[in-house]
Design an enzyme around this catalytic site. Structure first.
Site, mmCIF file in Angstrom:
data_model
loop_
_atom_site.group_PDB
_atom_site.id
_atom_site.type_symbol
_atom_site.label_atom_id
_atom_site.label_comp_id
_atom_site.label_asym_id
_atom_site.label_seq_id
_atom_site.Cartn_x
_atom_site.Cartn_y
_atom_site.Cartn_z
ATOM 1 N N GLY A 432 54.410 -68.460 11.476
ATOM 2 C CA GLY A 432 55.846 -68.729 11.358
ATOM 3 C C GLY A 432 56.190 -69.943 10.538
ATOM 4 O O GLY A 432 56.797 -69.835 9.482
ATOM 5 N N SER A 433 55.796 -71.108 11.006
ATOM 6 C CA SER A 433 56.199 -72.332 10.316
ATOM 7 C C SER A 433 55.272 -72.624 9.149
ATOM 8 O O SER A 433 54.088 -72.297 9.172
ATOM 9 C CB SER A 433 56.201 -73.512 11.279
ATOM 10 O OG SER A 433 54.899 -73.755 11.782
ATOM 11 N N GLU A 484 60.650 -71.742 8.386
ATOM 12 C CA GLU A 484 61.342 -72.533 9.411
ATOM 13 C C GLU A 484 61.666 -73.961 8.998
ATOM 14 O O GLU A 484 61.574 -74.885 9.825
ATOM 15 C CB GLU A 484 60.536 -72.519 10.717
ATOM 16 C CG GLU A 484 60.225 -71.127 11.224
ATOM 17 C CD GLU A 484 59.353 -71.114 12.470
ATOM 18 O OE1 GLU A 484 59.188 -72.183 13.094
ATOM 19 O OE2 GLU A 484 58.837 -70.047 12.820
ATOM 20 N N ARG A 515 50.248 -85.835 17.824
ATOM 21 C CA ARG A 515 51.325 -84.846 17.874
ATOM 22 C C ARG A 515 52.238 -85.125 19.068
ATOM 23 O O ARG A 515 51.784 -85.193 20.211
ATOM 24 C CB ARG A 515 50.730 -83.448 17.982
ATOM 25 C CG ARG A 515 51.746 -82.348 18.173
ATOM 26 C CD ARG A 515 52.465 -82.010 16.910
ATOM 27 N NE ARG A 515 53.241 -80.795 17.063
ATOM 28 C CZ ARG A 515 54.465 -80.629 16.589
ATOM 29 N NH1 ARG A 515 55.038 -81.608 15.914
ATOM 30 N NH2 ARG A 515 55.103 -79.504 16.747
ATOM 31 N N CYS A 516 53.519 -85.303 18.792
ATOM 32 C CA CYS A 516 54.504 -85.568 19.841
ATOM 33 C C CYS A 516 55.663 -84.578 19.712
ATOM 34 O O CYS A 516 56.000 -84.127 18.617
ATOM 35 C CB CYS A 516 55.058 -86.986 19.742
ATOM 36 S SG CYS A 516 53.813 -88.275 19.882
ATOM 37 N N HIS A 693 44.761 -76.716 13.617
ATOM 38 C CA HIS A 693 44.820 -78.047 14.221
ATOM 39 C C HIS A 693 43.782 -78.992 13.617
ATOM 40 O O HIS A 693 43.651 -80.133 14.050
ATOM 41 C CB HIS A 693 44.637 -77.950 15.739
ATOM 42 C CG HIS A 693 45.784 -77.261 16.414
ATOM 43 N ND1 HIS A 693 45.863 -75.892 16.523
ATOM 44 C CD2 HIS A 693 46.914 -77.744 16.984
ATOM 45 C CE1 HIS A 693 46.977 -75.566 17.146
ATOM 46 N NE2 HIS A 693 47.632 -76.663 17.434
#
Length: 753
Positions: A432-433, A484, A515-516, A693
């Site tokens: 998606g992104s 997106e 990552r937040c 990741h």
């Protein structure tokens, strides 16, 4: 020896109020700063945190936990006791993130939270050599600054229970308990020699039904472990914590430790109603009551909690107050929020406010009268607010059929209708992104500040969408996405457009590493005032003759990655989200979108830790997803996506979603998840064959190998080829190279069939 403090917390957010650790990490990884500068930044953040916590009232010795981790607490503990090998900072990050020559260790969810931990792999020759200098350094720097902090380690039983048996190993990790205990013994001895009087060992494995061992077996392991550690001649006192739920057999196993923490949050007591009585009857040296909920953001009902505290005091004279879990799961402070509605802000309690609640609760009803008055006001005004209830929403969901709902026609007939889509064998797509560039972030910030008007902002986003579509066309992907760029976050974006939510400016919570996310907060009944994604999808589809997926975040994931209401069951909010998103599906279909993805990466995340509670959750979770696609046309192909799940545990529920295509994370686990596929799982499958990741670019040969491994369990007519998650956090250079290799690998495999 120093007595255990009357007020403490299990842990505190590590990234910093202004995400200082995130910025330092990413600067170091990018080569903008060296190791010395990174260490200096992290050191300053730790001391700032200690000062902040002392100012908030944690002023007794060992009240402040040194739960420090640059990337993850499991990885830090694994390095400390030699469960994985690594001496340097770069070694640690190589294990977590991989590099051009090494794949990273597997990563998965930490119990039923949105935090990800790094999974150690235990081989038969794993030496478990202690490296106590990691924690000794923390103790020394704290002492120099005038603090006696409490070193933190994941406990030995939990560390092994959450580890993975390395390929070729003949022993399960838990069978290495005696070996790892020798490393813990050495660490504890070194801490004692450094003058440390209390150390914290977290054992949340004792509150969950795990696949690797029964509750009784875990309790036996814990009893043995703490008999061994407790028998060390010279050691700190052992503070053992059992966060995230109710310990059962493990409670008795831990009765002889020096201090024992139990989770007594509202959520835990709601699932285990007699747990407070069980805890009250324990024979322990010192009990630490985790009464302040560390996982949600609602202001505590201090009067109710004080009653529970006083009930415990009758049988537990040595009693302290803590949070139920580490505060790493909530934002830093409500004081950083300037745009929350005035009537709503008083309902919330973030990390700093929860520390104040712990201190007030430990102090007593008279000394903390002002805190109790504030808590009373928050509870009352929230109960009376018109924000929490919407009659039209309640009437709509009340009219829904009871029990499970079912999309018609059945999959086989839908699958036949979807042949009109004209997709090739082994179709390629992404989740998606696409990477969120600095230009897009700058445009979003400028629009928020009023420096870009709506028309200029829309034009910037359209330009990015066109660029993303053009890139996918050049690479030869089969099913496209719009990338997106308009979404700040896959949940927050929808929360900002739905009624019933509020969002924060600075409510950052660590998900993994640097990552937040900023979880939205569900404050009332949920509805959709207008279409949320249609115009973006419609524009993207106009740019290509290929299919462009509509992209929605599913109801379970929206709830899992939000702070939810505690005044109604989650199933109520899930139904409300289900019908709201169903309206969006209808509008997307009307706009000509014939492939729609409903992401549910968090489906496994909310699975209750105890087996008897799971079916009720899975029933409402599956129902909520089905509500979204219930009225979709047979020719509309519904996709879903799951990541970092123990897929086998929820295979029936995933099959029950009745999606037409299911994509799942499988790259780090080398397709192991696909072994759980059986004849009742009818959908097409897209196992992730590229780990997003990690910054490394997988080769064509590596991806082709994974596709062939997937084909051993999934027939070619049901297999899709895709990354394991969205590409938002990656850069364009690595993304383009990786996707090019993905398409080339698919072609290579197809040509060999």
């Amino acid at each position: 020896m120093t007595n255990f403090p009357k007020a403490t917390i299990e842990g505190y957010p590590r990234v910093g109020a202004n995400r200082e650790l995130k910025r330092a990490l990413e600067s170091y990884w990018a080569g903008r700063i060296d190791a010395e500068t990174f260490e200096s930044s992290a050191h300053a953040l730790r001391l700032e945190t200690y000062n902040r916590l002392r100012d908030l009232g944690l002023d007794e010795d060992y009240a402040i936990p040194a739960d420090v981790a640059y990337y993850d607490q499991v990885l830090e503990t694994a390095l400390t006791v030699g469960a994985v090998e690594g001496e340097t900072l770069d070694d640690e990050f190589r294990l977590a993130r991989g590099d051009s020559e090494h794949a990273p260790l597997e990563m998965t969810k930490w119990f039923d939270t949105n935090y990800h931990y790094i999974v150690p792999e235990i081989a038969d020759d794993t030496s478990f050599t202690a490296h106590p200098q990691r924690v000794l350094k923390l103790v020394e720097e704290a002492n120099k600054a005038g603090f006696k902090v409490r070193p933190y380690l994941v406990g030995p039983v939990t560390l092994l229970a959450l580890s993975k048996q390395a390929e070729g190993a003949t022993k399960a990790p838990l069978e290495r308990l005696d070996d790892v205990l020798k490393a813990y013994e050495q660490v504890l001895s070194e801490l004692h020699a450094a003058g440390v009087e209390w150390v914290q060992l977290a054992e949340p494995a004792l509150v969950a039904d795990l696949t690797v061992a029964t509750d009784a077996e875990l309790a036996d392991a814990a009893q043995h472990a703490y008999e061994v550690l407790g028998g060390i001649d010279k050691r700190p006192q052992l503070y053992v914590t059992t966060p995230y739920g109710a310990a059962r057999a493990g409670l008795k196993a831990l009765q002889n430790v020096d201090a024992l923490q139990v989770d007594l949050s509202v959520g835990t007591l709601g699932l285990e109603s007699d747990y407070l009585d069980t805890v009250a009857n324990l024979k322990v040296k010192h009990l630490v009551a985790g009464l302040i909920d560390g996982r949600n953001v609602w202001a505590a009902n201090l009067r109710d909690l004080r009653e529970k505290f006083e009930t415990l005091q009758k049988s537990q004279p040595n009693l302290s107050v803590s949070t139920s879990v580490s505060l790493q799961h909530v934002p830093h402070t409500v004081q950083a929020e300037t745009k929350l509605p005035v009537d709503v802000a008083a309902w919330f309690s973030f990390a700093d406010e929860k520390v104040a609640e712990v201190v007030a609760l430990a102090a007593g009803p008279l000394e903390a009268s002002n805190a109790y008055a504030q808590a009373d006001r928050a509870v009352r005004t929230r109960a009376e607010s018109s924000r929490t209830h919407d009659q039209a929403v309640q009437e709509r969901t009340a009219a829904l059929p009871e029990g499970q709902v079912q999309r018609e026609p059945a999959f086989a007939e839908r699958n036949k209708a979807q042949e009109e889509l004209g997709l090739p064998k082994l179709p390629t797509t992404t989740i998606g992104s696409f990477p969120q560039t600095q230009d897009i972030r700058n445009a979003r910030a400028a629009h928020r500040k009023g420096e870009l008007n709506d028309e200029q902002y829309v034009e910037a986003l359209r330009n990015e969408i066109k660029s993303v579509i053009d890139l996918q066309e050049r690479l030869g992907l089969d099913v496209l996405v719009h990338g997106e760029p308009e979404r700040n976050d896959m949940v927050q974006y929808f929360a900002e457009l739905l009624d019933g939510f509020v969002t924060t400016e600075n409510g950052w919570v660590q998900s993994y590493g640097s990552r937040c996310t900023r979880p939205p907060i569900v404050v009332g009944d949920i509805s959709r005032p207008k279409a949320m994604t249609v115009e973006w999808s419609k524009y993207a589809q106009s740019l290509s003759e290929k299919h462009v997926k509509g992209m929605l975040t599913g109801p379970v994931t929206i709830l899992a990655w939000s702070f939810v209401r505690d005044d109604v069951p989650q199933s109520v909010s899930a139904d409300q989200l289900g019908v709201a998103l169903a309206d969006e599906v209808s509008d997307l279909e009307e706009a000509g979108i014939d492939i729609i993805q409903i992401d549910e990466p968090a489906l496994r995340e909310l699975l209750p830790l105890r087996s008897e509670d799971r079916q009720a959750y899975l029933d409402w979770a599956v129902r909520a997803f089905r509500l979204v696609s219930l009225q979709a046309k047979p020719s509309t192909q519904i996709h879903t996506h799951l990541c970092y799940s123990e897929f086998g545990q929820i295979i029936d529920a995933v099959a029950g979603l009745d999606a037409d295509v299911t994509s799942i994370e499988a790259a780090r686990s080398r397709m192991e998840l696909l072994e759980d596929i059986d004849e009742k799982f009818h959908s097409e499958i897209g196992p992730g064959i590229y780990d997003i990741h990690s910054p490394r670019v997988p080769s064509v040969a590596e991806i082709a190998e994974l596709i062939r491994a997937a084909l051993k369990n999934v027939p070619v007519e049901r297999l899709w080829v895709n990354p394991d998650c969205g590409l938002k956090t990656r850069g364009y250079a690595e993304t383009e190279s990786s996707l090019r290799n993905l398409v080339l690998a698919r072609d290579e495999v197809l040509n060999s069939l």
